[in-house]
Design an enzyme around this catalytic site. Structure first.
Site, short mmCIF file in Angstrom:
data_model
loop_
_atom_site.label_atom_id
_atom_site.label_comp_id
_atom_site.label_asym_id
_atom_site.label_seq_id
_atom_site.Cartn_x
_atom_site.Cartn_y
_atom_site.Cartn_z
N GLY A 92 0.81 -1.20 0.00
CA GLY A 92 0.00 0.00 0.00
C GLY A 92 0.85 1.26 0.00
O GLY A 92 1.78 1.40 -0.79
N GLU A 93 0.52 2.19 0.91
CA GLU A 93 1.21 3.47 0.95
C GLU A 93 2.66 3.34 1.38
O GLU A 93 3.42 4.31 1.31
CB GLU A 93 0.47 4.43 1.88
CG GLU A 93 0.40 4.01 3.33
CD GLU A 93 -0.72 3.01 3.63
OE1 GLU A 93 -0.87 2.63 4.81
OE2 GLU A 93 -1.43 2.60 2.68
N ASP A 137 -3.47 -4.51 -9.37
CA ASP A 137 -3.42 -5.03 -10.73
C ASP A 137 -2.63 -4.10 -11.65
O ASP A 137 -1.91 -4.55 -12.54
CB ASP A 137 -4.84 -5.23 -11.28
CG ASP A 137 -5.63 -6.23 -10.47
OD1 ASP A 137 -5.02 -7.17 -9.92
OD2 ASP A 137 -6.86 -6.08 -10.37
N ASP A 179 -9.49 6.51 -5.55
CA ASP A 179 -10.11 5.18 -5.63
C ASP A 179 -8.98 4.16 -5.79
O ASP A 179 -8.27 4.17 -6.79
CB ASP A 179 -11.07 5.12 -6.83
CG ASP A 179 -11.80 3.80 -6.95
OD1 ASP A 179 -11.53 2.87 -6.16
OD2 ASP A 179 -12.65 3.68 -7.85
#
Length: 315
Positions: free
Chosen positions: A224-225, A254, A248
């Protein structure tokens, strides 16, 4: 280095609802907007690679309902080879209801539908075309036996393979994926598959090393971040993030995998390709949707050059 990518994987129809908050159990609330689009982990990865200019072959199953032909046309619109996208008689297409919160975080349900009919025999039917590829991408929205067969096919014919174990399942037999070239889980998937904690980067590295100790050569954990972590049997490399404000996050993982595949078959440079993939995934979360949020190569390079798309968000 140039090459061709095959995706042996899923397609879904994304049913996206943008919510002000998630409803409680038994509660009905009004949502401000709804969108429908083409998705699915396999399809998203194929489209991300194709939009960056890769030569992509898709091996997939669609339903014989109203969504099936549209999904095939969508692949073709991006220049993806659809000769091995076939209909499963009497089956619905896969669908994915998605709820997106104001923060950009999302919750997803999937109904596999025709994806459950993508079988090892379909790999054999596509064998001659698969042999022309340099990398095969796989996910877990199709039967596990098909995943195992594709990895074995890659080993047999000297084709590299990448497995994104999503959605994660404890039924995945790690002994049958030892020959995969790249294993790419996120933290949640890594925790489920190893049974180890992943609260810190050090714990994530330890969990990834438990997989390389079993014989998996290269593990790439998307965080993630926090960026991503490349772990091999000899080294660990952090792929650093650059902050973006997410709109979003649907399909960001992907985007990461599809773009990594594209850059990797072009250059053969794993670390440089991961750095570009982190930036591409970060760019994708700044817009709504999945495939429509993925930039073309021209768009992505323009954003990188003016500083508006530099980022490292991937999940």
């Amino acid at each position: 280095m140039t090459g061709r990518i095959a995706v042996v994987g899923s397609n879904m129809v994304d049913l996206i609802t943008y919510v002000t908050r998630m409803p409680a159990k038994g509660e009905t609330i009004e949502a401000p907007s709804f969108e429908m689009g083409c998705g699915g982990k396999g399809a998203n990865q194929a489209v991300a690679a194709a939009k960056l200019g890769a030569d992509v072959l898709m091996v997939s199953k669609v339903g014989d309902d109203m969504f099936g032909d549209n999904t095939t046309r969508n692949f073709a619109s991006f220049g993806i080879d659809t000769r091995h996208v076939s209909k499963a008689a009497g089956k619905s297409s896969g669908v994915a209801p998605i709820m997106v919160e104001p923060s950009g975080e999302n919750s997803i349900l999937i109904v596999k539908g025709a994806n459950a009919d993508l079988l090892p025999v379909d790999i054999e039917r596509a064998a001659e075309d698969l042999k022309t590829c340099d990398l095969i991408l796989l996910q877990l929205e199709i039967p596990l036996e098909t995943v195992y067969a594709a990895i074995e096919f890659g080993k047999r014919h000297g084709i590299k393979t990448l497995l994104n174990p999503a959605p994660a399942t404890s039924a995945l037999d790690l002994r049958r994926i030892l020959h995969v070239s790249f294993f790419v889980p996120n933290e949640t998937e890594l925790a489920l598959l190893t049974g180890l904690p992943v609260g810190t980067v050090a714990e994530i590295e330890a969990a990834a090393r438990s997989l390389t100790a079993k014989g998996i050569g290269t593990v790439i954990v998307t965080m993630g971040e926090r960026g991503a972590l490349l772990v091999t049997q000899t080294e660990t490399t952090a792929i650093e993030p650059v902050r973006v404000t997410p709109v979003d996050t649907t399909g960001a993982g992907d985007a990461f995998i599809g773009s990594f595949a594209c850059y990797y078959v072009e250059t053969g440079d794993v670390k440089a390709s991961l750095d570009r993939a982190a930036r591409y995934a970060a760019d994708s979360v700044t817009r709504r949707g999945t495939q429509k949020a993925y930039a073309t190569r021209e768009q992505f390079e323009a954003r990188q050059s003016d500083g508006s798309g530099a980022g490292g968000f991937s999940r």
